[in-house]
Structures are given as structure tokens and as C-alpha cells.
Design an enzyme around this catalytic site. Structure first.
Site, mmCIF file in Angstrom:
data_model
loop_
_atom_site.group_PDB
_atom_site.id
_atom_site.type_symbol
_atom_site.label_atom_id
_atom_site.label_comp_id
_atom_site.label_asym_id
_atom_site.label_seq_id
_atom_site.Cartn_x
_atom_site.Cartn_y
_atom_site.Cartn_z
ATOM 1 N N GLU A 29 80.463 125.298 -86.342
ATOM 2 C CA GLU A 29 80.020 126.237 -87.369
ATOM 3 C C GLU A 29 78.507 126.177 -87.545
ATOM 4 O O GLU A 29 77.954 125.124 -87.876
ATOM 5 C CB GLU A 29 80.729 125.916 -88.683
ATOM 6 C CG GLU A 29 82.240 126.069 -88.595
ATOM 7 C CD GLU A 29 82.975 125.404 -89.743
ATOM 8 O OE1 GLU A 29 82.312 125.003 -90.732
ATOM 9 O OE2 GLU A 29 84.207 125.256 -89.657
ATOM 10 N N GLU A 60 88.253 124.618 -88.443
ATOM 11 C CA GLU A 60 88.130 123.326 -87.776
ATOM 12 C C GLU A 60 89.266 123.059 -86.796
ATOM 13 O O GLU A 60 89.050 122.471 -85.721
ATOM 14 C CB GLU A 60 88.060 122.214 -88.823
ATOM 15 C CG GLU A 60 86.739 122.131 -89.560
ATOM 16 C CD GLU A 60 86.586 123.200 -90.630
ATOM 17 O OE1 GLU A 60 85.444 123.434 -91.079
ATOM 18 O OE2 GLU A 60 87.611 123.803 -91.007
ATOM 19 N N GLN A 82 81.142 120.372 -89.600
ATOM 20 C CA GLN A 82 79.937 120.460 -90.419
ATOM 21 C C GLN A 82 79.777 119.290 -91.396
ATOM 22 O O GLN A 82 78.670 118.794 -91.618
ATOM 23 C CB GLN A 82 79.934 121.787 -91.166
ATOM 24 C CG GLN A 82 78.585 122.211 -91.663
ATOM 25 C CD GLN A 82 78.597 123.646 -92.140
ATOM 26 O OE1 GLN A 82 79.102 123.942 -93.221
ATOM 27 N NE2 GLN A 82 78.051 124.543 -91.338
ATOM 28 N N ASP A 85 84.233 115.668 -94.361
ATOM 29 C CA ASP A 85 85.226 116.099 -95.343
ATOM 30 C C ASP A 85 86.028 117.312 -94.865
ATOM 31 O O ASP A 85 87.127 117.577 -95.367
ATOM 32 C CB ASP A 85 84.538 116.478 -96.657
ATOM 33 C CG ASP A 85 83.516 115.456 -97.102
ATOM 34 O OD1 ASP A 85 82.552 115.213 -96.347
ATOM 35 O OD2 ASP A 85 83.663 114.904 -98.210
ATOM 36 N N TYR A 86 85.478 118.059 -93.904
ATOM 37 C CA TYR A 86 86.129 119.276 -93.426
ATOM 38 C C TYR A 86 87.074 119.032 -92.250
ATOM 39 O O TYR A 86 87.683 119.970 -91.733
ATOM 40 C CB TYR A 86 85.082 120.301 -92.979
ATOM 41 C CG TYR A 86 84.118 120.771 -94.034
ATOM 42 C CD1 TYR A 86 84.299 120.477 -95.382
ATOM 43 C CD2 TYR A 86 82.998 121.522 -93.674
ATOM 44 C CE1 TYR A 86 83.394 120.913 -96.343
ATOM 45 C CE2 TYR A 86 82.094 121.971 -94.623
ATOM 46 C CZ TYR A 86 82.298 121.661 -95.960
ATOM 47 O OH TYR A 86 81.400 122.094 -96.902
ATOM 48 N N PRO A 89 91.812 119.769 -91.554
ATOM 49 C CA PRO A 89 92.604 120.779 -90.853
ATOM 50 C C PRO A 89 92.711 120.532 -89.343
ATOM 51 O O PRO A 89 93.650 120.998 -88.707
ATOM 52 C CB PRO A 89 91.851 122.091 -91.142
ATOM 53 C CG PRO A 89 91.139 121.835 -92.424
ATOM 54 C CD PRO A 89 90.729 120.392 -92.347
ATOM 55 N N HIS A 129 81.688 116.757 -99.818
ATOM 56 C CA HIS A 129 80.635 116.632 -98.807
ATOM 57 C C HIS A 129 80.162 115.190 -98.667
ATOM 58 O O HIS A 129 79.063 114.944 -98.199
ATOM 59 C CB HIS A 129 79.428 117.512 -99.167
ATOM 60 C CG HIS A 129 79.725 118.971 -99.258
ATOM 61 N ND1 HIS A 129 80.311 119.537 -100.361
ATOM 62 C CD2 HIS A 129 79.530 119.973 -98.363
ATOM 63 C CE1 HIS A 129 80.457 120.835 -100.166
ATOM 64 N NE2 HIS A 129 79.986 121.124 -98.964
#
Length: 338
Positions: A29, A60, A82, A85-86, A89, A129
Site C-alpha cells: 500500500e 493485506e 503498512q 497492526d494491519y 487479515p 498503529h
């Protein structure tokens, strides 16, 4: 030898590998035209084109799934999530596909994939984040987990990761991107290190994954840390008169047990420090290994200094972090044990 911040060193590693190997590709991203939210990939798309460095949708699972398929067919994707925490998924793709493909295919396929993720807190990013999820990946057979603490290590380890035939979770401490950044226990004072950059060789070099490094030799106690906590531990030791040996693990999986055991057998005392929450954190695994191999050399119980067992508390994040004061108290307590 030029000096670089960690951001510059990571970018240089990707630049070297894009130029060296046509199978290396970068995507994620905003990593293309924008150069990444932290600018780690800035300028790479302009230099190598949109087929080698490109943006993806905010998905993701698709980013990692696409990368697994490309890796199985001989490409060498280096993808960016990015923020760590992301990654959730994509956890299924990482643990069920990437980590298993070599074994489930009876080594007909490998997965030379690097998943870069900014990790940890300290940039006032809040709960979504700032997480430190390394323990979720060290539990997965088939993965390697790397976390550098210096620009020199960041470049050398990332090059090794891209050249590795197996999937690697590459965690980048955000607080170290432009230099060590930490505050006092009350959070009233924060500041950047006076040495944000490090000497980084030009061109290609690599650092073996799975090898720790002694950042500070000592004889009284062994402090095991990684990422940002290496520098916080150094600040803690400076506040004491104790001759502590600080070992930067650098690689959590595989773990350099030989270096750990040699140090603990020498000092007889050990402290483990990490930013992530305490319960089931990676420190528990390290302590279990030390207990098994170094029990008769220990002069005192092994202590941990970690984050709290709470969701990430933005309003108290500088108290949540292991601070030099908390670490210094743990060092003193360990030294006072019979």
C-alpha cells in the site's frame, strides 16, 4: 563509508537487490509513487518502473496471497504491510500458505518472500498503529522472524532476507527509523538520540540470519533485548554501576541459543526485555530455553521487563514501555539475589 538512518538503509537494501536480481519486486500500500508511509521505498518506482515497484489496494490478505503465488513461481517479492497492526487479515496466508509451502509440496516449491512491517509504538499512533506482534510469528514453524536495531543491521539483514529461499517476517521498529527515541518514566520528556544514523557500507553485503550480536560486553548480568529495547537497555545500564552484557538478538526465529547460553553461563544472571505485552511474549520462550540449558549456572531468577498486559494505552504509552528506570530497577533486583 556513508552514514544512513534505518529508513535510508532499508531503502538502500531494496535498491541493491532490485538492481542485482530481476526477480525481486516490491509492492504494498502506497509503496510506489508515494514511497511508503515512512518513505522507505521513496524513489524506487521512478528508478525501476511500475512493474518492479507498485501499489496495491488496501487488502493485506491479497498482498500476501499474491506474493506467495509469485514466490512459488520463482519471483522474490518483498512486500510491505503498512503497519504491523494491519497484518491480521493476512495471518492466514502467512501461517497456512507461506510457512507451509516447502513442506506440504515435499520441497517442490519454496517461498522466497519477505514481509516488511513497521512495529512497536512511540510515534503517538494509538492502539492500531503501535502493536508488537512478534510472538504470533515465532510460534509458526516454517517462518523466520527478524528485527534489526541499527541501520547497518537493517540493510545487511534485509538483503539476507530477500536472498533467503523461505518466508521471512521482517519487523522494523518505528522508533528506530530515524534514530533511538524514548522518554523518561513519567513521559514528560522525550527526545531523539544524538546519533540517529549509522555507518552503512555501499553496495551488497549480508548478515547471517540467526546470529545475535553483543552490543555491550560485561560480566555481571546478561541483558537480552531486540529492536528499540537494545538502546533503552543501554541507557539503563549507564545509570547503574553494574557491568552488564547486552545481547541484541536480531533474529528471533531462528534464535542464537549458542550466544545466549555462552553469555548466561559467564554472568550467571539474566534479564529479558521486550516492548510487547508480558503474557506469552517472546521473552517467555527465551527464559524457558535458558532454564533448560543454563539452570545450574544461574545465581538468581531470570526477570522480565515488558509492556503491560493491556490493550495499547495511548494516554500512558511512555509508562507502558520498558523504560531505563524500570530496567535499572530490575537489574538491581537481580544483582541483589543470592
Amino acid at each position: 563509508m556513508p552514514t544512513m538512518t534505518m529508513i535510508e538503509a532499508l531503502r538502500d537494501a531494496m535498491d541493491v537487490m532490485l538492481g542485482k536480481d530481476p526477480n525481486v519486486i516490491i509492492f504494498g500500500e502506497d509503496v510506489g509513487y508515494f514511497g511508503g508511509v515512512f518513505r522507505c521505498t521513496s524513489g524506487l518506482q521512478a528508478k525501476y518502473g511500475e512493474e518492479r515497484v507498485f501499489d496495491t489496494p488496501i487488502n493485506e490478505s491479497a498482498i500476501v496471497g499474491l506474493a506467495v503465488g509469485m514466490a512459488a513461481q520463482g519471483m522474490k517479492p518483498c512486500v510491505e504491510i503498512q503497519f504491523a497492526d494491519y497484518v491480521y487479515p493476512a495471518y492466514d496466508q502467512i501461517t497456512q500458505e507461506a510457512a507451509r509451502i516447502r513442506h506440504r509440496s515435499n520441497e517442490q516449491f519454496t517461498c522466497p518472500l519477505v514481509i516488511r512491517m513497521p512495529t512497536g509504538g512511540g510515534i503517538f499512533g494509538g492502539q492500531t498503529h503501535s502493536q508488537s506482534p512478534e510472538a504470533l510469528f515465532t510460534h509458526v514453524a516454517g517462518l523466520k522472524v527478524v528485527i534489526p536495531s541499527t541501520p547497518y543491521d537493517a540493510k545487511g539483514l534485509l538483503i539476507s532476507a530477500i536472498e533467503d529461499p523461505d518466508p521471512i517476517v521482517f519487523l522494523e521498529p518505528k522508533r528506530l527509523y530515524n534514530g533511538p527515541f524514548y522518554g523518561n518514566h513519567s513521559g514528560s520528556s522525550v527526545g531523539w538520540s544524538s546519533h540517529p544514523a549509522g555507518n552503512v557500507p555501499e553496495g551488497h553485503y549480508s548478515i547471517e540470519i540467526g546470529k545475535a550480536v553483543v552490543r555491550r560486553p560485561g560480566t555481571d548480568i546478561t541483558i537480552l533485548a531486540y529492536g528499540t529495547m537494545v538502546f533503552v537497555a543501554e541507557a539503563a545500564v549507564r545509570a547503574t554501576e553494574i557491568d552488564a552484557e547486552i545481547i541484541d538478538l536480531r533474529s528471533l526465529l531462528p534464535l542464537d541459543l549458542e550466544a545466549i547460553e555462552a553469555s548466561v553461563r559467564k554472568t550467571g544472571r539474566c534479564l529479558v526485555v521486550h516492548e510487547a505485552t508480558r503474557t506469552s511474549g517472546f521473552g517467555a520462550e527465551v527464559i524457558a530455553e535458558i532454564q533448560q540449558t543454563c539452570f545450574w549456572h544461574l545465581k538468581a531468577p531470570i526477570l522480565r521487563v515488558t509492556g503491560w498486559d493491556t490493550p495499547y494505552p495511548l494516554a500512558q504509552e511512555w509508562d507502558y514501555f520498558p523504560s531505563p528506570e524500570r530496567i535499572a530497577r530490575a537489574i538491581t533486583k537481580t544483582m541483589e539475589e543470592a
